[in-house]
Motif scaffolding. Structure first.
Motif: not given
Ligand code: CP
Length: 318
Positions: A176-182, A134-142
């Protein structure tokens, strides 16, 4: 334990649900492999046979341009068989659950699932119920782990040693999920991570993630080595977080005039899609400091790396 298969190093993670909890060695291996695949993209046929015989299903339940096309392109460049699941015309509309849908698709002999979903945790549910990778391509704001990987790759190409460098995420942090992962990725690489935006768009207690917070955009522009400018996610705003888009642009929009106070070699990123004239002006979006389209190309190379490295776990992910 031997962590190589036929000379290829293996990731410690078996799926890619998020950057949180990932180790630096895994990130380094992904970036290193991404650079190799970037070279493949520069060859005339842009293709290798690395995933021949592997079937990947892309399930996007939220809109996407970059991530969806980038994953599909990465899969095809690796010679995988690709199936695109269209949620809007599927039997989910007749009441079938996500798990039943996914299990039925898996029964057709698939190996990997790339999914974007508005519900944080949907990927974990798939991981617990399927045998596929499974690969996450974006989940909500997570989380949006592959966005953080391509952002990191784009930064490190210009600033190879991030230790002590200040990277500022500007704008709508709270949605922003981008912010969290970054944040997770940049901290693994030793960067000083700062967030900047109106207080209504900064999550309460974000300091607990080990990031600096400033509400002073001028200060952030002066002290940053890298700025990643985030989109105002109007689709996730419940109430008004600022008076108007024009007001937001006046206070928080990144313009060349404001950037005049930045370090000479400041690097500007934007994950896209951009709202030109809101969080970023044309002269910055198309200017000398930005690497926005490099990010997009790096997205294909780094997704090739993720798919390739995780494919080593096919048949044995559990
Ligand atoms: N950056 C990003 O995730 O863009 P898309 O929503 O177009 O995939």
């Amino acid at each position: 334990m031997d962590d190589t298969v036929k000379g290829t190093k293996l990731l410690k993670t078996k799926h890619l649900l998020g950057i949180k909890g990932m180790c630096r060695e895994d990130l380094e291996l992904i970036l290193q492999t991404s650079e190799s695949f970037k070279q493949v993209l520069d060859t005339p046929n842009k293709k290798v046979a690395a995933l021949k015989g592997v079937t990947v299903v892309n399930m996007f339940f939220e809109n996407s341009t970059r991530t969806k096309i980038s994953f599909e392109m990465a899969e095809k460049r690796l010679s995988a068989d690709v199936v695109n699941f269209a949620a809007s015309s599927s039997s989910l509309k007749k009441g079938e659950t996500l798990i039943d849908t996914a299990k039925n698709i898996e029964a057709m002999k698939i190996d990997m699932v790339v999914m974007r979903h508005s519900t944080p945790g949907a990927h974990k549910m798939l991981m617990d119920n399927l045998n596929s990778i499974i690969i996450n391509a974006g989940d909500g704001a997570h989380e949006h782990p592959t966005q953080a990987i391509l952002d990191l790759m784009s930064i490190v190409q210009k600033k190879p040693n991030l230790k002590g460098k200040r990277v500022t995420l500007v704008g709508d942090i709270v949605h922003s999920r981008v912010a969290m992962s970054n944040i997770h990725a940049l901290k693994l690489y030793g960067a000083k991570v700062q967030v900047c935006g109106p207080s209504t768009l900064i999550p309460k207690d974000i300091e607990k993630m080990g990031v600096e917070v400033t509400y002073d955009l001028d200060e952030a522009i002066r002290n940053s080595d890298v700025m990643n400018i985030l989109r105002i996610q109007l689709e996730r705003h419940v109430g008004a977080s600022f008076p108007s888009l024009r007001e937001y642009h006046n206070y928080w929009g990144i313009t060349n005039e404001k950037l005049a106070r930045a370090k000479n070699d400041i690097l500007i990123l934007h994950p896209g899609p951009m709202n030109r004239g809101v969080e970023i002006d044309d002269d910055v979006a198309d200017g000398d400091h930005q690497v926005i389209l490099d990010q997009v190309l790096n997205g294909v190379a780094s997704r090739m790396a993720v798919l390739y490295l995780l494919s080593a776990n096919i048949g044995g992910a559990k």
